[in-house]
Design a protein around this motif. Sequence first.
Motif, PDB file in Angstrom:
ATOM      1  N   GLN A 392       0.822  -1.210   0.000  1.00 25.50           N
ATOM      2  CA  GLN A 392       0.000   0.000   0.000  1.00 25.50           C
ATOM      3  C   GLN A 392       0.859   1.265   0.000  1.00 25.50           C
ATOM      4  O   GLN A 392       1.962   1.279   0.560  1.00 25.50           O
ATOM      5  N   PRO A 393       0.376   2.342  -0.600  1.00 24.72           N
ATOM      6  CA  PRO A 393       1.091   3.622  -0.513  1.00 24.72           C
ATOM      7  C   PRO A 393       1.226   4.051   0.945  1.00 24.72           C
ATOM      8  O   PRO A 393       0.353   3.763   1.781  1.00 24.72           O
ATOM      9  N   LEU A 394       2.312   4.726   1.271  1.00 23.80           N
ATOM     10  CA  LEU A 394       2.546   5.144   2.650  1.00 23.80           C
ATOM     11  C   LEU A 394       1.414   6.024   3.179  1.00 23.80           C
ATOM     12  O   LEU A 394       1.087   5.979   4.368  1.00 23.80           O
ATOM     13  N   GLN A 395       0.811   6.837   2.316  1.00 24.93           N
ATOM     14  CA  GLN A 395      -0.272   7.706   2.756  1.00 24.93           C
ATOM     15  C   GLN A 395      -1.481   6.882   3.236  1.00 24.93           C
ATOM     16  O   GLN A 395      -2.097   7.198   4.258  1.00 24.93           O
ATOM     17  N   ILE A 396      -1.801   5.814   2.497  1.00 25.02           N
ATOM     18  CA  ILE A 396      -2.921   4.948   2.898  1.00 25.02           C
ATOM     19  C   ILE A 396      -2.596   4.263   4.216  1.00 25.02           C
ATOM     20  O   ILE A 396      -3.439   4.178   5.119  1.00 25.02           O
ATOM     21  N   ARG A 397      -1.367   3.767   4.342  1.00 20.91           N
ATOM     22  CA  ARG A 397      -0.976   3.095   5.576  1.00 20.91           C
ATOM     23  C   ARG A 397      -1.051   4.057   6.766  1.00 20.91           C
ATOM     24  O   ARG A 397      -1.474   3.680   7.859  1.00 20.91           O
ATOM     25  N   ARG A 398      -0.623   5.298   6.535  1.00 16.87           N
ATOM     26  CA  ARG A 398      -0.667   6.286   7.614  1.00 16.87           C
ATOM     27  C   ARG A 398      -2.111   6.592   8.012  1.00 16.87           C
ATOM     28  O   ARG A 398      -2.447   6.653   9.203  1.00 16.87           O
ATOM     29  N   GLU A 399      -2.989   6.786   7.024  1.00 17.98           N
ATOM     30  CA  GLU A 399      -4.393   7.084   7.319  1.00 17.98           C
ATOM     31  C   GLU A 399      -5.046   5.931   8.090  1.00 17.98           C
ATOM     32  O   GLU A 399      -5.807   6.162   9.040  1.00 17.98           O
ATOM     33  N   ALA A 400      -4.741   4.710   7.689  1.00 20.19           N
ATOM     34  CA  ALA A 400      -5.316   3.547   8.371  1.00 20.19           C
ATOM     35  C   ALA A 400      -4.807   3.461   9.811  1.00 20.19           C
ATOM     36  O   ALA A 400      -5.573   3.170  10.748  1.00 20.19           O
ATOM     37  N   THR A 401      -3.525   3.718  10.008  1.00 25.95           N
ATOM     38  CA  THR A 401      -2.944   3.673  11.350  1.00 25.95           C
ATOM     39  C   THR A 401      -3.556   4.735  12.248  1.00 25.95           C
ATOM     40  O   THR A 401      -3.868   4.481  13.424  1.00 25.95           O
ATOM     41  N   LEU A 402      -3.737   5.930  11.725  1.00 28.84           N
ATOM     42  CA  LEU A 402      -4.360   7.005  12.501  1.00 28.84           C
ATOM     43  C   LEU A 402      -5.811   6.653  12.859  1.00 28.84           C
ATOM     44  O   LEU A 402      -6.285   6.965  13.957  1.00 28.84           O
ATOM     45  N   ALA A 403      -6.504   6.011  11.936  1.00 25.81           N
ATOM     46  CA  ALA A 403      -7.899   5.629  12.199  1.00 25.81           C
ATOM     47  C   ALA A 403      -7.977   4.630  13.353  1.00 25.81           C
ATOM     48  O   ALA A 403      -8.881   4.702  14.204  1.00 25.81           O
ATOM     49  N   ILE A 404      -7.025   3.681  13.393  1.00 23.68           N
ATOM     50  CA  ILE A 404      -6.991   2.723  14.500  1.00 23.68           C
ATOM     51  C   ILE A 404      -6.692   3.449  15.811  1.00 23.68           C
ATOM     52  O   ILE A 404      -7.313   3.184  16.844  1.00 23.68           O
ATOM     53  N   ALA A 405      -5.728   4.381  15.767  1.00 24.92           N
ATOM     54  CA  ALA A 405      -5.382   5.141  16.968  1.00 24.92           C
ATOM     55  C   ALA A 405      -6.601   5.875  17.524  1.00 24.92           C
ATOM     56  O   ALA A 405      -6.830   5.905  18.736  1.00 24.92           O
ATOM     57  N   ARG A 406      -7.402   6.458  16.634  1.00 26.69           N
ATOM     58  CA  ARG A 406      -8.586   7.201  17.092  1.00 26.69           C
ATOM     59  C   ARG A 406      -9.641   6.279  17.702  1.00 26.69           C
ATOM     60  O   ARG A 406     -10.421   6.700  18.546  1.00 26.69           O
ATOM     61  N   MET A 407      -9.665   5.007  17.260  1.00 26.44           N
ATOM     62  CA  MET A 407     -10.589   4.052  17.881  1.00 26.44           C
ATOM     63  C   MET A 407     -10.229   3.800  19.338  1.00 26.44           C
ATOM     64  O   MET A 407     -11.087   3.502  20.172  1.00 26.44           O
ATOM     65  N   TYR A 408      -8.922   3.886  19.656  1.00 22.89           N
ATOM     66  CA  TYR A 408      -8.435   3.649  21.007  1.00 22.89           C
ATOM     67  C   TYR A 408      -8.393   4.922  21.863  1.00 22.89           C
ATOM     68  O   TYR A 408      -8.530   4.864  23.077  1.00 22.89           O
ATOM     69  N   ASP A 409      -8.131   6.059  21.242  1.00 28.18           N
ATOM     70  CA  ASP A 409      -7.839   7.308  21.939  1.00 28.18           C
ATOM     71  C   ASP A 409      -9.004   7.745  22.836  1.00 28.18           C
ATOM     72  O   ASP A 409     -10.126   7.924  22.362  1.00 28.18           O
TER      73      ASP A 409
END
Length: 450
Positions: A392-409
């Motif tokens: 995956q492009p780094l931008q997609i990977r970053r967006e997905a990672t941030l989305a997971i973080a927000r689920m926990y935050d």
Amino acid sequence: MSAGTQVLKPGSVVQDSYRIESLLGEGGMGATYRAINLATGHPVAVKVMSPAFAANRQAVELFRRESTHLRAVQHEAIIRYETTLQDREGRLFLVMEFVDGKPLKHYLARGQRLGSADVLGLGLRLAQGLDCIHALGLVHRDIAPDNILIPGDNVKKAKLIDFGLASDTIGTDKSIIGTGFAGKLDFCAPEQFGLFGNRVGAATDCYALGLVLMKVAGLAVPGEGKGLAAIEDRRDDIGIDGTRISEPLCRVLERLLVADPAGRAIDLVPLFEQAVLDTAHRLDKTPAAKAPPPSAVPPLPPAVEPAPGKANARAGLLIALGLVVLLALGGAGFALMGQHGSARSDAVALAGQALQDDDPMARVDALIATGGADNLNAALGSLMKLANDPVQPLQIRREATLAIARMYDPATHDPARSPFAAPDPAAAQRFYQKAAALTEDAAAQARVSP
């Protein structure tokens, strides 16, 4: 419980402080009730000795010992102590945290079992609790399915209960019941049968935990149902059938079920943490040849044919999809076992559709906005795969990672938009740090691009 043995009636008040609501169950020394703390209004569990045991000095000492042990322990995997009371009649009351749940024995009796990843999750939770009590010099000595409470069907929140047989004499054969037997035969270590010098210690709890996890994983427990004859099945190390469980779980069980306590694993938390990491790594790195059979992943509805340049990357995502989603759902607990097994299949299908989409992140956003357990679990599974897929492009990977973080935050956690019932600041921080690293990688990539 017969009318003659029931000590308290609903509506009765203990020491002007706790109003009895209902009977929860009867144990070896008495009964446990749900009650209300009249000063605060919060529910509690009140354990009271039966009249017969109250006249037994040894039983009274066991009861007092339980309250002493619980007062010393502070851990989320251990039932929380509130206070001990004694009324004018000499009756002893142990007041503890009330947990709305069922014992592990309840699920096992109904034929429910866990997959390897969930067994390891349960094991890690209990290992953390045992690590706490062992650090205080205590040994539970009765780790068994009826002494493991599962709140809200969630094995990741399991709690150890019933410290009445606990000993504070690690490394010796002394206890408040002398050299007599303590524990349940089906889940006892060899030394509790008198083998290996009858020296009960932290390793004793570790062995019992191994037997419990065997049972939860659907494996036959050597000696179960044989009574004292089980000693013949516990003299030697227990070998594990690795064809029915994962290799990391097999490795853990074999370390726990060494017959001689001197050679048994007792540093439990690192052992389970490594196995959990190994499981995640194996699932994420599963090659195409190891993809689940068609029956494990339901057929997907017709989808729009992807653009030529995206076909190979999209196929790589789908090959490991079933396993990745199962990993993502690993904390869901008994709600996904037994007759409820279809929930995982629904989530797999939904995640598969999201990853096939031309804009998978938009499809994931739609799943989150729709809400519901299947949609949210599917969204998490998709995000985990997108975040960890090097194709995956780094931008997609970053967006997905941030989305997971927000689920926990805790600042952004919303039960209607997250599969997690409660926020987890530590997990959120880990994913934010990972997103920051991906941002740095993207910036470095941009600097070297022509």
